[in-house]
Design an enzyme around this catalytic site. Structure first.
Site, PDB file in Angstrom:
ATOM      1  N   GLY A   1      21.989  -1.292 -23.618  1.00  0.00           N
ATOM      2  CA  GLY A   1      20.605  -1.724 -24.029  1.00  0.00           C
ATOM      3  C   GLY A   1      19.577  -0.493 -25.502  1.00  0.00           C
ATOM      4  O   GLY A   1      19.063  -0.953 -25.643  1.00  0.00           O
TER       5      GLY A   1
ATOM      6  N   CYS B   1      27.420  -3.934  -9.601  1.00  0.00           N
ATOM      7  CA  CYS B   1      28.114  -4.422 -10.609  1.00  0.00           C
ATOM      8  C   CYS B   1      28.955  -5.231 -10.176  1.00  0.00           C
ATOM      9  O   CYS B   1      30.466  -4.991 -10.071  1.00  0.00           O
ATOM     10  CB  CYS B   1      28.778  -3.321 -11.432  1.00  0.00           C
ATOM     11  SG  CYS B   1      28.874  -4.342 -13.414  1.00  0.00           S
TER      12      CYS B   1
ATOM     13  N   CYS C   1      23.853 -14.632 -15.568  1.00  0.00           N
ATOM     14  CA  CYS C   1      24.993 -14.089 -15.949  1.00  0.00           C
ATOM     15  C   CYS C   1      25.891 -14.912 -15.621  1.00  0.00           C
ATOM     16  O   CYS C   1      26.116 -16.528 -15.299  1.00  0.00           O
ATOM     17  CB  CYS C   1      24.868 -13.376 -14.352  1.00  0.00           C
ATOM     18  SG  CYS C   1      26.039 -11.876 -14.475  1.00  0.00           S
TER      19      CYS C   1
HETATM   20  P1  FAD Z   1      25.906   1.286 -21.337  1.00  0.00           P
HETATM   21  O1  FAD Z   1      26.623  -0.037 -22.025  1.00  0.00           O
HETATM   22  O2  FAD Z   1      26.529   1.275 -20.400  1.00  0.00           O
HETATM   23  O3  FAD Z   1      25.851   2.425 -22.242  1.00  0.00           O
HETATM   24  C1  FAD Z   1      25.408   3.650 -21.761  1.00  0.00           C
HETATM   25  C2  FAD Z   1      25.208   4.656 -23.301  1.00  0.00           C
HETATM   26  O4  FAD Z   1      24.838   6.394 -22.915  1.00  0.00           O
HETATM   27  C3  FAD Z   1      26.861   4.867 -23.649  1.00  0.00           C
HETATM   28  O5  FAD Z   1      26.764   4.265 -24.924  1.00  0.00           O
HETATM   29  C4  FAD Z   1      27.493   6.347 -23.069  1.00  0.00           C
HETATM   30  O6  FAD Z   1      27.971   6.756 -24.551  1.00  0.00           O
HETATM   31  C5  FAD Z   1      26.153   7.030 -23.276  1.00  0.00           C
HETATM   32  N1  FAD Z   1      25.868   8.237 -22.630  1.00  0.00           N
HETATM   33  C6  FAD Z   1      25.700   8.661 -21.634  1.00  0.00           C
HETATM   34  N2  FAD Z   1      25.681   9.564 -21.580  1.00  0.00           N
HETATM   35  C7  FAD Z   1      25.077  10.192 -22.566  1.00  0.00           C
HETATM   36  C8  FAD Z   1      25.356  11.793 -23.120  1.00  0.00           C
HETATM   37  N3  FAD Z   1      25.518  11.994 -22.670  1.00  0.00           N
HETATM   38  N4  FAD Z   1      24.973  11.932 -24.284  1.00  0.00           N
HETATM   39  C9  FAD Z   1      24.933  10.792 -25.518  1.00  0.00           C
HETATM   40  N5  FAD Z   1      24.677   9.414 -24.889  1.00  0.00           N
HETATM   41  C10 FAD Z   1      25.375   9.213 -23.492  1.00  0.00           C
HETATM   42  N6  FAD Z   1      25.767  -7.633 -17.683  1.00  0.00           N
HETATM   43  C11 FAD Z   1      26.105  -9.125 -17.983  1.00  0.00           C
HETATM   44  O7  FAD Z   1      24.750  -9.405 -18.304  1.00  0.00           O
HETATM   45  N7  FAD Z   1      26.885  -9.527 -18.662  1.00  0.00           N
HETATM   46  C12 FAD Z   1      28.405  -9.565 -18.128  1.00  0.00           C
HETATM   47  O8  FAD Z   1      28.907 -10.224 -18.827  1.00  0.00           O
HETATM   48  C13 FAD Z   1      28.239  -8.423 -18.406  1.00  0.00           C
HETATM   49  N8  FAD Z   1      29.720  -7.155 -17.427  1.00  0.00           N
HETATM   50  C14 FAD Z   1      29.868  -6.273 -17.294  1.00  0.00           C
HETATM   51  C15 FAD Z   1      30.993  -5.740 -17.295  1.00  0.00           C
HETATM   52  C16 FAD Z   1      31.898  -4.641 -16.579  1.00  0.00           C
HETATM   53  C17 FAD Z   1      32.943  -4.420 -16.496  1.00  0.00           C
HETATM   54  C18 FAD Z   1      30.356  -3.598 -16.445  1.00  0.00           C
HETATM   55  C19 FAD Z   1      30.834  -2.386 -16.100  1.00  0.00           C
HETATM   56  C20 FAD Z   1      29.101  -4.257 -16.840  1.00  0.00           C
HETATM   57  C21 FAD Z   1      28.867  -5.574 -16.734  1.00  0.00           C
HETATM   58  N9  FAD Z   1      26.814  -5.940 -17.317  1.00  0.00           N
HETATM   59  C22 FAD Z   1      27.343  -7.730 -17.897  1.00  0.00           C
HETATM   60  C23 FAD Z   1      26.828  -5.169 -17.082  1.00  0.00           C
HETATM   61  C24 FAD Z   1      25.609  -4.646 -17.966  1.00  0.00           C
HETATM   62  O9  FAD Z   1      24.783  -5.383 -18.965  1.00  0.00           O
HETATM   63  C25 FAD Z   1      26.331  -3.401 -18.439  1.00  0.00           C
HETATM   64  O10 FAD Z   1      26.780  -2.389 -18.271  1.00  0.00           O
HETATM   65  C26 FAD Z   1      25.652  -2.600 -20.365  1.00  0.00           C
HETATM   66  O11 FAD Z   1      26.729  -2.592 -21.290  1.00  0.00           O
HETATM   67  C27 FAD Z   1      24.830  -2.017 -19.495  1.00  0.00           C
HETATM   68  O12 FAD Z   1      24.197  -1.361 -20.348  1.00  0.00           O
HETATM   69  P2  FAD Z   1      23.292   0.043 -21.033  1.00  0.00           P
HETATM   70  O13 FAD Z   1      22.662   0.050 -22.114  1.00  0.00           O
HETATM   71  O14 FAD Z   1      22.620   0.391 -19.628  1.00  0.00           O
HETATM   72  O15 FAD Z   1      25.078   0.871 -20.423  1.00  0.00           O
END
Ligand code: FAD
Length: 431
Positions: free
Chosen positions: A12, A159, A353
């Protein structure tokens, strides 16, 4: 001139920064605060865990891309957000101030809520690329010494798709290694039924996934509460409708991967008015926080209430399509605020998905995510696996080249023709 900071550069946060840079030209500033300077494509982690992908193949060095796009990078990581001062305290003691902040910190993995759970203890994880890399030697050891496998998602997890994906991918990898016949597999899930997915099912995900499980000789336990994990053994209670324990199971395992419950990260948890009791960020329909209106949030860190009561608690998943629509709406809303206008864009809370099974898969579209729905569609076949591989390539290309175009909406849904099945036109705010 406004300075917008994106906290977290995962799925995101990275597209959020690119989108903000498109919407807010210089002299406005856009910066990212994250941990390290690389992005890893989380959906590829199940493939990394069985050795089908290397770390390099699924990782992007954000430093040159952000520089090219004139986006500041603070890779130290955040220690604590101080919203009253509009300031983020970084882990090295320095600070970054903002006019607007987008929190995109994803989940903290709550392994500590169950005794013996997680990669520091007795179960593997695919939630982070580092975990998936550590799971590979455990997979190799399983191939060498085959034995029972337990895969699934614990109480409070949200998840579920990746748990199913990993069960089928592991099954395929074990067949490839010619040891599947010596590996009894059990899927353990807090969902009330197979294919619930935290969404009360989508289309016929119940029928499709149960049938796939039967065909692949994977047994299952639903309404499961994991009580504790020990070396090679998991204690599970099956919970009845009235909350009592209907059955207790002791499951021996040679290998286990369990998806944990999520909570908000420490840097933002426990801030009155900003986060709910589990640390997820409270946001209105414009992705904006009411107590701190200069703070927006996108992705897994956003607070979304569960769908309804189930014997064992389950959360609602936040997947790529939904996250992308939060990002598009937030970029437009912050750009409008910078022009002195009110936010007007709302995310479309839909789910799309692709669950890969290694050589086939199940796809679903839920519009809206919460039933009753206008579109409630699911399908299965080899095309899902091929589509997922193509998506990985496209998404990593987008991350490496700094593009912010909505991906799921314009490419995925329309290329697959899914929105033409019976969906109304999906609304996205104009740029
Ligand atoms: P994340 O991608 O987890 O990013 C969070 C970021 O914040 C990371 O870079 C982290 O280092 C950073 N962060 C955290 N704390 C701090 C801090 N204190 N200071 C600075 N930075 C920090 N969705 C789909 O649509 N299709 C899929 O196929 C799919 N597969 C998935 C497979 C797995 C194993 C998982 C766990 C989830 C999947 N998802 C999928 C769900 C979702 O799309 C993902 O989890 C996605 O990565 C979430 O995006 P995000 O940006 O919310 O969090």
């Amino acid at each position: 001139m406004v300075h917008v900071v994106v906290l977290g550069a995962g799925l995101g946060g990275t597209i959020m920064a690119y989108g903000l840079r498109d919407a807010l030209r210089a002299p406005h500033q856009v910066s990212v605060v994250t941990k390290g300077s690389s992005y890893a494509f989380v959906p590829s982690n199940p493939w990394v865990a069985v050795g089908w992908r290397s770390q390099e193949a699924v990782t992007v060095n954000l430093e040159p891309v952000l520089r090219k796009r004139d986006i500041g990078l603070h890779p130290q990581g955040a220690k604590r957000l101080h919203p009253a001062e509009k300031r983020i305290e970084l882990l090295d003691g320095s600070s970054v101030s903002y006019d607007y902040l987008v929190i995109a910190t994803g989940p903290e993995l709550a392994f500590d809520e169950i005794e013996g759970l997680g990669p520091e203890q007795f179960t593997q994880s695919i939630c982070h690329v580092d975990h998936a890399l550590r799971a590979k030697p455990a997979f190799d050891a399983l191939v060498k010494n085959p034995g029972p496998v337990v895969i699934g998602a614990v109480q409070g997890a949200s998840c579920f798709g990746p748990a199913y994906e990993f069960a089928f991918i592991l099954e395929k990898a074990l067949r490839g290694a010619r040891v599947r016949d010596r590996v009894p597999m059990t899927f353990v899930t807090s969902e009330p039924y197979i294919g619930h997915l935290g969404l009360d099912g989508v289309g016929d995900t119940k029928g499709l996934l149960e049938s796939e499980m039967r065909e692949h000789h994977i047994k299952w336990i639903c309404n499961a509460r994991v009580d504790k994990v020990e070396a090679g053994q998991m204690s599970v209670s099956e919970i009845a409708e009235d909350g009592t324990v209907a059955r207790s199971h002791t499951l021996p395992f040679a290998y286990s991967m369990m998806l944990p419950a999520f909570r908000g990260v420490e840097a933002v948890r426990g801030i009155e008015g900003l986060a709910n009791p589990r640390g997820f960020i409270l946001a209105d329909k414009h992705q904006r926080n009411a107590a701190f209106p200069e703070i927006f949030s996108v992705g897994v860190c956003v607070a979304i209430p569960p769908l309804g009561k189930t014997p064992v608690p389950v959360g609602v998943p936040k997947t790529g399509f939904m996250i992308e629509s939060m990002v598009t709406a937030t970029a437009r809303n912050i750009a409008r605020l910078a022009e002195g206008k009110a936010p007007d864009a709302e995310a479309t809370w839909n789910a799309f998905c692709l669950a890969d099974f290694g050589d086939s898969g199940v796809a679903f579209v839920a519009q809206p995510q919460i039933p009753p729905r206008n579109v409630n569609w699911s399908s299965s076949g080899k095309w899902v696996h091929l589509a997922k591989v193509a998506f990985e390539k496209y998404f990593l290309h987008k991350m490496r080249s700094g593009q912010s175009e909505p991906f799921y909406e314009h490419l995925a849904l329309q290329a697959l023709g899914i929105d033409k099945l019976k969906a109304p036109k999906i609304e996205t705010p104009a740029k």
